[in-house]
Write a protein that holds these residues in place. Structure first.
Motif, PDB file in Angstrom:
ATOM      1  N   GLU A  68       0.873  -1.172   0.000  1.00 45.42           N
ATOM      2  CA  GLU A  68       0.000   0.000   0.000  1.00 45.42           C
ATOM      3  C   GLU A  68       0.909   1.220   0.000  1.00 45.42           C
ATOM      4  O   GLU A  68       1.830   1.309   0.821  1.00 45.42           O
ATOM      5  CB  GLU A  68      -0.904   0.029   1.233  1.00 45.42           C
ATOM      6  N   ILE A  69       0.667   2.136  -0.944  1.00 47.08           N
ATOM      7  CA  ILE A  69       1.470   3.354  -1.014  1.00 47.08           C
ATOM      8  C   ILE A  69       0.573   4.568  -0.841  1.00 47.08           C
ATOM      9  O   ILE A  69      -0.628   4.530  -1.128  1.00 47.08           O
ATOM     10  CB  ILE A  69       2.256   3.466  -2.341  1.00 47.08           C
ATOM     11  N   ALA A  70       1.166   5.636  -0.361  1.00 47.67           N
ATOM     12  CA  ALA A  70       0.490   6.932  -0.271  1.00 47.67           C
ATOM     13  C   ALA A  70       1.192   7.868  -1.235  1.00 47.67           C
ATOM     14  O   ALA A  70       2.421   7.930  -1.280  1.00 47.67           O
ATOM     15  CB  ALA A  70       0.570   7.478   1.153  1.00 47.67           C
ATOM     16  N   LEU A  71       0.404   8.576  -2.025  1.00 45.83           N
ATOM     17  CA  LEU A  71       0.932   9.575  -2.952  1.00 45.83           C
ATOM     18  C   LEU A  71       0.673  10.955  -2.372  1.00 45.83           C
ATOM     19  O   LEU A  71      -0.457  11.266  -1.974  1.00 45.83           O
ATOM     20  CB  LEU A  71       0.258   9.465  -4.320  1.00 45.83           C
ATOM     21  N   PHE A  72       1.712  11.773  -2.316  1.00 47.15           N
ATOM     22  CA  PHE A  72       1.613  13.128  -1.781  1.00 47.15           C
ATOM     23  C   PHE A  72       1.694  14.131  -2.930  1.00 47.15           C
ATOM     24  O   PHE A  72       2.513  13.975  -3.840  1.00 47.15           O
ATOM     25  CB  PHE A  72       2.757  13.407  -0.798  1.00 47.15           C
ATOM     26  N   ASN A  73       0.873  15.189  -2.855  1.00 48.30           N
ATOM     27  CA  ASN A  73       0.921  16.222  -3.887  1.00 48.30           C
ATOM     28  C   ASN A  73       2.021  17.235  -3.589  1.00 48.30           C
ATOM     29  O   ASN A  73       2.752  17.093  -2.603  1.00 48.30           O
ATOM     30  CB  ASN A  73      -0.456  16.901  -4.044  1.00 48.30           C
ATOM     31  N   GLU A  74       2.125  18.278  -4.411  1.00 49.56           N
ATOM     32  CA  GLU A  74       3.199  19.262  -4.243  1.00 49.56           C
ATOM     33  C   GLU A  74       3.091  20.055  -2.946  1.00 49.56           C
ATOM     34  O   GLU A  74       4.079  20.604  -2.478  1.00 49.56           O
ATOM     35  CB  GLU A  74       3.280  20.210  -5.461  1.00 49.56           C
ATOM     36  N   ALA A  75       1.918  20.098  -2.340  1.00 48.18           N
ATOM     37  CA  ALA A  75       1.737  20.792  -1.063  1.00 48.18           C
ATOM     38  C   ALA A  75       2.058  19.879   0.127  1.00 48.18           C
ATOM     39  O   ALA A  75       1.982  20.305   1.277  1.00 48.18           O
ATOM     40  CB  ALA A  75       0.309  21.321  -0.949  1.00 48.18           C
ATOM     41  N   GLY A  76       2.379  18.614  -0.146  1.00 45.11           N
ATOM     42  CA  GLY A  76       2.708  17.673   0.927  1.00 45.11           C
ATOM     43  C   GLY A  76       1.503  16.964   1.507  1.00 45.11           C
ATOM     44  O   GLY A  76       1.633  16.230   2.482  1.00 45.11           O
ATOM     45  N   ALA A  77       0.333  17.163   0.913  1.00 42.88           N
ATOM     46  CA  ALA A  77      -0.886  16.511   1.392  1.00 42.88           C
ATOM     47  C   ALA A  77      -1.062  15.168   0.682  1.00 42.88           C
ATOM     48  O   ALA A  77      -0.700  15.019  -0.491  1.00 42.88           O
ATOM     49  CB  ALA A  77      -2.112  17.396   1.129  1.00 42.88           C
ATOM     50  N   VAL A  78      -1.626  14.204   1.394  1.00 41.13           N
ATOM     51  CA  VAL A  78      -1.881  12.895   0.793  1.00 41.13           C
ATOM     52  C   VAL A  78      -2.961  13.050  -0.270  1.00 41.13           C
ATOM     53  O   VAL A  78      -4.044  13.559  -0.013  1.00 41.13           O
ATOM     54  CB  VAL A  78      -2.320  11.862   1.858  1.00 41.13           C
ATOM     55  N   ASP A  79      -2.608  12.640  -1.483  1.00 36.32           N
ATOM     56  CA  ASP A  79      -3.535  12.710  -2.604  1.00 36.32           C
ATOM     57  C   ASP A  79      -4.389  11.456  -2.679  1.00 36.32           C
ATOM     58  O   ASP A  79      -5.572  11.522  -2.949  1.00 36.32           O
ATOM     59  CB  ASP A  79      -2.748  12.898  -3.905  1.00 36.32           C
ATOM     60  N   ARG A  80      -3.755  10.303  -2.434  1.00 34.42           N
ATOM     61  CA  ARG A  80      -4.488   9.026  -2.479  1.00 34.42           C
ATOM     62  C   ARG A  80      -3.670   7.899  -1.881  1.00 34.42           C
ATOM     63  O   ARG A  80      -2.453   8.006  -1.768  1.00 34.42           O
ATOM     64  CB  ARG A  80      -4.893   8.671  -3.899  1.00 34.42           C
TER      65      ARG A  80
END
Length: 146
Positions: A68-80
Protein backbone atom coordinates in the motif's frame (compact mmCIF):
# COMPACT_ATOMS: atom_id res chain seq x y z
CA UNK A 1 67.39 -8.44 28.04
CA UNK A 2 67.25 -6.08 25.05
CA UNK A 3 66.57 -9.02 22.80
CA UNK A 4 63.72 -10.22 25.01
CA UNK A 5 62.19 -6.70 25.06
CA UNK A 6 62.45 -6.44 21.25
CA UNK A 7 60.82 -9.86 20.86
CA UNK A 8 58.03 -8.90 23.26
CA UNK A 9 57.39 -5.66 21.32
CA UNK A 10 57.25 -7.56 18.04
CA UNK A 11 54.84 -10.08 19.54
CA UNK A 12 52.51 -7.40 20.96
CA UNK A 13 52.59 -5.46 17.68
CA UNK A 14 51.68 -8.58 15.72
CA UNK A 15 48.88 -9.38 18.18
CA UNK A 16 47.51 -5.82 17.97
CA UNK A 17 47.53 -5.92 14.17
CA UNK A 18 45.70 -9.25 14.14
CA UNK A 19 43.00 -7.80 16.42
CA UNK A 20 42.60 -4.83 14.09
CA UNK A 21 42.01 -7.21 11.20
CA UNK A 22 39.49 -9.37 13.08
CA UNK A 23 36.44 -7.56 11.64
CA UNK A 24 37.63 -8.46 8.13
CA UNK A 25 37.71 -12.14 9.11
CA UNK A 26 34.32 -11.95 10.78
CA UNK A 27 32.45 -10.31 7.90
CA UNK A 28 29.00 -11.75 7.65
CA UNK A 29 26.76 -12.12 4.64
CA UNK A 30 24.68 -9.06 3.74
CA UNK A 31 21.36 -8.82 5.54
CA UNK A 32 18.39 -10.12 3.55
CA UNK A 33 16.77 -7.25 1.65
CA UNK A 34 14.02 -6.40 -0.77
CA UNK A 35 15.47 -3.50 -2.77
CA UNK A 36 12.80 -1.25 -4.28
CA UNK A 37 13.83 1.68 -6.46
CA UNK A 38 11.49 4.35 -7.84
CA UNK A 39 13.13 4.66 -11.24
CA UNK A 40 10.82 6.89 -13.34
CA UNK A 41 7.56 8.84 -13.37
CA UNK A 42 6.12 9.64 -16.78
CA UNK A 43 2.79 11.02 -17.94
CA UNK A 44 0.66 8.36 -19.64
CA UNK A 45 -2.74 8.24 -21.34
CA UNK A 46 -4.25 7.16 -18.02
CA UNK A 47 -2.42 9.57 -15.70
CA UNK A 48 1.04 8.94 -14.25
CA UNK A 49 3.16 5.85 -14.94
CA UNK A 50 5.55 4.91 -12.14
CA UNK A 51 8.41 2.56 -12.99
CA UNK A 52 10.05 0.51 -10.24
CA UNK A 53 13.15 -1.68 -10.25
CA UNK A 54 12.92 -4.39 -7.58
CA UNK A 55 15.56 -6.90 -6.52
CA UNK A 56 14.63 -9.76 -4.23
CA UNK A 57 17.67 -10.44 -2.03
CA UNK A 58 15.59 -11.98 0.79
CA UNK A 59 17.00 -15.42 0.02
CA UNK A 60 13.61 -16.94 -0.88
CA UNK A 61 11.16 -16.71 -3.76
CA UNK A 62 8.14 -14.48 -3.20
CA UNK A 63 4.97 -15.79 -4.81
CA UNK A 64 3.20 -12.51 -4.06
CA UNK A 65 4.39 -9.07 -2.97
CA UNK A 66 2.09 -6.05 -2.78
CA UNK A 67 2.44 -2.72 -1.02
CA UNK A 68 0.00 0.00 0.00
CA UNK A 69 1.47 3.35 -1.01
CA UNK A 70 0.49 6.93 -0.27
CA UNK A 71 0.93 9.57 -2.95
CA UNK A 72 1.61 13.13 -1.78
CA UNK A 73 0.92 16.22 -3.89
CA UNK A 74 3.20 19.26 -4.24
CA UNK A 75 1.74 20.79 -1.06
CA UNK A 76 2.71 17.67 0.93
CA UNK A 77 -0.89 16.51 1.39
CA UNK A 78 -1.88 12.89 0.79
CA UNK A 79 -3.53 12.71 -2.60
CA UNK A 80 -4.49 9.03 -2.48
CA UNK A 81 -3.75 5.56 -1.13
CA UNK A 82 -3.41 2.65 -3.53
CA UNK A 83 -1.99 -0.87 -3.63
CA UNK A 84 0.77 -1.84 -6.05
CA UNK A 85 0.95 -5.58 -6.77
CA UNK A 86 4.46 -6.66 -7.79
CA UNK A 87 3.22 -10.26 -8.16
CA UNK A 88 5.96 -12.91 -7.96
CA UNK A 89 9.57 -11.97 -7.22
CA UNK A 90 12.05 -14.84 -7.63
CA UNK A 91 15.01 -14.86 -5.23
CA UNK A 92 18.09 -13.13 -6.62
CA UNK A 93 16.20 -11.69 -9.59
CA UNK A 94 15.85 -8.05 -10.62
CA UNK A 95 12.51 -7.09 -12.14
CA UNK A 96 11.19 -3.87 -13.72
CA UNK A 97 7.50 -3.15 -13.17
CA UNK A 98 5.29 -0.25 -14.27
CA UNK A 99 2.07 0.97 -12.75
CA UNK A 100 -0.35 3.41 -14.39
CA UNK A 101 -2.04 5.55 -11.75
CA UNK A 102 -5.31 6.77 -13.29
CA UNK A 103 -5.93 10.49 -12.91
CA UNK A 104 -2.58 11.17 -11.20
CA UNK A 105 -0.44 14.08 -12.41
CA UNK A 106 3.28 13.22 -12.32
CA UNK A 107 4.18 16.94 -12.21
CA UNK A 108 2.28 17.38 -8.95
CA UNK A 109 3.65 14.26 -7.26
CA UNK A 110 6.18 15.14 -4.54
CA UNK A 111 6.47 11.96 -2.50
CA UNK A 112 5.65 8.24 -2.58
CA UNK A 113 5.46 6.53 0.80
CA UNK A 114 5.32 2.76 1.39
CA UNK A 115 2.62 2.47 4.06
CA UNK A 116 2.63 -1.32 4.50
CA UNK A 117 3.01 -4.67 2.79
CA UNK A 118 -0.50 -5.92 2.04
CA UNK A 119 0.86 -9.23 0.68
CA UNK A 120 4.17 -10.95 1.37
CA UNK A 121 4.05 -14.66 0.63
CA UNK A 122 6.48 -17.35 -0.37
CA UNK A 123 7.86 -20.67 0.79
CA UNK A 124 9.63 -20.10 4.09
CA UNK A 125 8.88 -16.35 4.08
CA UNK A 126 7.25 -14.74 7.10
CA UNK A 127 4.60 -12.11 6.29
CA UNK A 128 6.67 -9.34 7.95
CA UNK A 129 9.80 -10.08 5.84
CA UNK A 130 8.86 -7.70 3.02
CA UNK A 131 8.64 -4.64 5.27
CA UNK A 132 11.49 -5.65 7.57
CA UNK A 133 13.87 -6.19 4.63
CA UNK A 134 12.59 -3.29 2.51
CA UNK A 135 15.29 -0.90 1.27
CA UNK A 136 14.02 2.00 -0.83
CA UNK A 137 15.81 4.38 -3.19
CA UNK A 138 14.90 6.81 -5.94
CA UNK A 139 16.56 7.99 -9.14
CA UNK A 140 14.16 10.89 -9.69
CA UNK A 141 13.15 14.10 -7.91
CA UNK A 142 10.19 12.43 -6.16
CA UNK A 143 10.94 11.43 -2.54
CA UNK A 144 10.45 7.71 -1.92
CA UNK A 145 10.63 5.69 1.28
CA UNK A 146 8.90 4.19 4.29
Amino acid sequence: MKRLTASFRLLTSTFAMSLAMAPAWAQSAPAPALNLELNAAQPSDKGCRLTFVVNNALGADLSKAAFEIALFNEAGAVDRLTVLDFKDLPAGKTKVTRFDLAGADCGKLSRVLINSATECAGTGVEPAACMRGLKTSTRIAIAFGV
